[in-house]
Design a protein around this motif. Structure first.
Motif, PDB file in Angstrom:
ATOM      1  N   ALA A 396       0.568  -1.636  -0.331  1.00  0.00           N
ATOM      2  CA  ALA A 396       0.089  -0.063  -0.052  1.00  0.00           C
ATOM      3  C   ALA A 396       0.923   1.394  -0.107  1.00  0.00           C
ATOM      4  CB  ALA A 396      -0.670   0.231   1.002  1.00  0.00           C
ATOM      5  N   GLU A 397       2.256   1.025   0.165  1.00  0.00           N
ATOM      6  CA  GLU A 397       2.914   2.730   0.676  1.00  0.00           C
ATOM      7  C   GLU A 397       3.626   3.140  -0.564  1.00  0.00           C
ATOM      8  OE1 GLU A 397       5.640   0.898   3.507  1.00  0.00           O
ATOM      9  OE2 GLU A 397       4.781   1.792   5.234  1.00  0.00           O
ATOM     10  N   THR A 398       3.805   1.364  -1.807  1.00  0.00           N
ATOM     11  CA  THR A 398       4.055   1.947  -2.290  1.00  0.00           C
ATOM     12  C   THR A 398       3.149   3.136  -3.699  1.00  0.00           C
ATOM     13  OG1 THR A 398       3.098   0.003  -3.934  1.00  0.00           O
ATOM     14  CG2 THR A 398       5.530  -0.341  -2.904  1.00  0.00           C
ATOM     15  N   ALA A 399       2.318   3.049  -3.306  1.00  0.00           N
ATOM     16  CA  ALA A 399       1.031   3.865  -3.438  1.00  0.00           C
ATOM     17  C   ALA A 399       1.256   5.440  -2.995  1.00  0.00           C
ATOM     18  CB  ALA A 399      -0.252   3.633  -4.158  1.00  0.00           C
ATOM     19  N   ALA A 400       1.608   5.498  -2.188  1.00  0.00           N
ATOM     20  CA  ALA A 400       1.489   6.540  -1.420  1.00  0.00           C
ATOM     21  C   ALA A 400       1.938   7.988  -2.124  1.00  0.00           C
ATOM     22  CB  ALA A 400       1.867   6.261  -0.528  1.00  0.00           C
ATOM     23  N   ALA A 401       3.042   7.887  -2.378  1.00  0.00           N
ATOM     24  CA  ALA A 401       3.762   9.019  -3.193  1.00  0.00           C
ATOM     25  C   ALA A 401       2.505   9.768  -4.222  1.00  0.00           C
ATOM     26  CB  ALA A 401       5.019   8.419  -3.636  1.00  0.00           C
ATOM     27  N   ASP A 402       2.320   8.706  -5.094  1.00  0.00           N
ATOM     28  CA  ASP A 402       1.394   8.516  -6.042  1.00  0.00           C
ATOM     29  C   ASP A 402      -0.290   9.103  -5.375  1.00  0.00           C
ATOM     30  OD1 ASP A 402       2.628   8.519  -8.071  1.00  0.00           O
ATOM     31  OD2 ASP A 402       1.695   5.973  -7.600  1.00  0.00           O
ATOM     32  N   VAL A 408      -2.754  16.796  -4.018  1.00  0.00           N
ATOM     33  CA  VAL A 408      -2.503  18.546  -4.355  1.00  0.00           C
ATOM     34  C   VAL A 408      -2.774  19.279  -5.991  1.00  0.00           C
ATOM     35  CG1 VAL A 408      -0.589  19.463  -4.740  1.00  0.00           C
ATOM     36  CG2 VAL A 408      -0.139  17.486  -2.845  1.00  0.00           C
ATOM     37  N   LYS A 409      -2.993  17.786  -6.922  1.00  0.00           N
ATOM     38  CA  LYS A 409      -2.962  18.763  -8.311  1.00  0.00           C
ATOM     39  C   LYS A 409      -4.219  18.603  -8.466  1.00  0.00           C
ATOM     40  CE  LYS A 409       1.175  15.876 -10.952  1.00  0.00           C
ATOM     41  NZ  LYS A 409       0.990  14.886 -12.181  1.00  0.00           N
ATOM     42  N   ALA A 410      -5.340  18.237  -7.143  1.00  0.00           N
ATOM     43  CA  ALA A 410      -6.581  18.133  -7.272  1.00  0.00           C
ATOM     44  C   ALA A 410      -6.366  19.599  -6.839  1.00  0.00           C
ATOM     45  CB  ALA A 410      -7.699  17.079  -6.427  1.00  0.00           C
TER      46      ALA A 410
END
Length: 411
Positions: A396-402, A408-410
Motif C-alpha cells: 500500500a505504501e508504494t502508492a502513497a507518493a502517487d 495536491v494536483k486536485a
C-alpha cells in the motif's frame, strides 16, 4: 620426670576449639557458612538467615557481601533448592485457571519435550543466562525428532514459555531476583507471511459454493469479521445484536486431548465487531434455519436457550475440527469438472484460518487504518498486525507518493 609406658594415661584429651563466627562467617565441618539478618517485610522483625556449603572462606565472604546489599535493598531471597522441572510443574498447576486449556496442553508438551530433558535437573536459582542460551543452541542443533534440528519457531515458542514462567518466579513466587531468560540470547525468527490470500472475487466464488452447506453462515461470518475459529464456535445468540449490527466476541472453543473445551479469547479480553447488512441477513436466515432444526428435533434438541450460534442439527456445539476440514472439501467441489469442463475460476487451496487473513488484507489494501484492523482481529497491540501484514502495508505504501501527488494536483 620419666613416664612409665605401662602406667595408664589419666590426662584428658585437649578439647577441640569451637568454630568462631567472625564478621558473619564461620567454618562448619569442611565447608564455610555465612549469616545475615533480614527484615521480614510483613512483621518488620529482623531474623538471622544462615547459608552454607561454600568451599572456601573467600567464597562465603563474597556471597555474604552480596546478600547484605540485597538485604539493604529489600531484594534478598532465601535459598531454595527447587529444580526447574519441579517448579515448572508447580507453575502450570498454579496458573492452570489463567491459561486456556489448549494453551496449557501446549505448554506441558513444550516443557516435557524441550525443557526438562535439558535443564530440568538444574536448580532454579542456579540457572544462568548462558544455560538458557545453550538450551536454545542444543534445540536448534538436535532437539527435534530422532535428533534432527528443531524449527526456529518452536525454539522461539519455548523461549516464550520459559520467559513467562521465570517472570513469575521473580514477581509472583520470589524465588529469584531477576530472570535469566531475559538476558539469554534467543534465535531470531522472521514471521511468515499469511498463506493463500484469495482475491475478493475468489472469496465470493468460495462462499457461493458453500451456500448450499448448512454451515454456510459460519464461513461467511468468518470471512466478514476476521474472527478466529474458536471465537465463532463459542459465539452465542445473546452475543449477537442484529439490530445494532454487531457481535461480541466473549470467549473461544478448542480441543484438548480430544475433548471440546471453552475458555477465554486469545488476548483474554472480549471485543465488539461490527457487521454489515449482508452479514445481518445471513445470520437472520441462519437463525430461521436453526429454529426449523429445533422444531424438527423436538424433545431431542440438545441446545440451550440463546445457545450457540453454530450447532449440529441436534443443537450440539460444533466440534472445532469439523469446520477446519470443510474448506478443503468445498474447494474440491468447486474445482470439480462440471459437464466434463473445469471451472472457469478454479480456487487455490486455502485453510480456514486464511479467511481471517483475507479479511485483514482486504481491509488494509482498502486503506483502513491498522489500529482499526487490529481491533477487529483482536490483536492486543497494533504492532502485531504491522508485523504479520507488513508485506500488505508495504504494498500500500508504494502508492502513497502517487496518492499524495494527485491530492495536491486536485487542489
Amino acid at each position: 620426670m620419666t613416664t612409665n609406658p605401662n602406667e595408664p594415661n589419666n590426662r584428658k584429651p585437649a578439647k577441640e576449639s569451637k568454630p568462631k563466627l567472625r564478621d558473619g562467617v564461620m567454618k562448619r565441618g569442611n565447608t564455610w557458612s555465612y549469616v545475615i539478618r533480614v527484615k521480614d517485610p510483613e512483621t518488620g522483625v529482623s531474623k538471622p538467615r544462615w547459608v552454607g556449603g561454600f568451599a572456601t572462606e573467600d567464597e562465603a565472604k563474597a556471597a555474604r557481601d552480596e546478600a547484605r546489599v540485597k538485604a539493604c535493598r529489600g531484594t534478598y531471597i532465601d535459598r531454595n533448592e527447587i529444580t526447574v522441572a519441579d517448579y515448572l510443574d508447580q507453575w502450570l498447576d498454579s496458573h492452570a485457571m489463567e491459561i486456556k486449556p489448549r494453551t496449557l496442553e501446549d505448554y506441558r508438551k513444550g516443557i516435557r519435550l524441550y525443557v526438562n530433558p535439558y535443564i530440568g535437573g538444574l536448580q532454579v536459582q542456579a540457572v544462568r543466562p548462558s544455560a538458557i542460551t545453550k538450551l536454545y543452541r542444543d534445540l536448534l542443533k538436535g532437539g527435534g525428532r530422532n535428533g534432527k534440528p528443531l524449527a526456529v519457531s518452536t525454539v522461539v515458542h519455548t523461549h516464550a514459555i520459559l520467559r513467562r514462567a521465570f517472570r513469575d518466579a521473580v514477581v509472583v513466587d520470589q524465588l529469584i531476583d531477576s530472570s535469566p531468560v531475559e538476558r539469554a540470547k534467543r534465535p531470531r525468527v522472521h514471521l511468515a507471511e499469511p498463506g493463500t490470500v484469495w482475491t475478493p472475487a475468489q472469496l465470493r466464488s468460495f462462499l457461493d459454493t458453500a451456500r448450499s452447506h448448512r454451515l454456510f453462515a459460519f464461513f461467511h461470518v468468518a470471512a466478514y469479521t476476521g474472527a478466529r475459529r474458536g471465537e465463532l464456535l463459542n459465539l452465542r445468540w445473546s452475543d449477537v445484536d442484529l439490530d445494532g449490527k454487531q457481535i461480541t466476541i466473549t470467549g473461544s472453543a478448542g480441543v484438548v486431548e480430544g475433548e471440546r473445551l471453552e475458555g477465554t479469547t486469545k488476548s483474554g479480553r472480549k471485543r465488539v465487531v461490527s457487521i454489515d447488512d449482508e452479514t445481518v441477513k445471513v445470520l437472520r436466515e441462519h437463525h430461521r434455519a436453526q429454529t426449523v432444526d429445533k422444531l424438527a428435533a423436538g424433545d431431542s434438541w440438545r441446545g440451550e436457550k440463546n445457545g450457540h450460534v453454530f450447532t449440529t442439527a441436534w443443537g450440539n456445539p460444533i466440534y472445532p475440527d469439523t469446520v477446519t476440514a470443510l474448506p478443503r472439501k468445498l474447494i474440491k467441489a468447486h474445482n470439480h469438472p462440471k459437464n466434463g469442463k473445469p471451472p472457469a475460476d478454479p480456487l487455490p487451496y486455502a485453510r480456514l484460518h486464511d479467511l481471517r487473513h483475507i479479511h485483514a488484507t482486504t481491509l488494509l489494501l482498502a486503506g483502513v487504518p491498522v489500529h482499526v484492523v487490529a481491533a477487529r482481529l483482536g490483536h492486543g497491540d497494533p504492532a502485531i498486525t504491522l508485523r504479520v501484514y507488513a508485506h500488505v502495508i508495504r504494498s500500500a505504501e508504494t502508492a502513497a507518493a502517487d496518492v499524495f501527488a494527485q491530492a495536491v494536483k486536485a487542489v
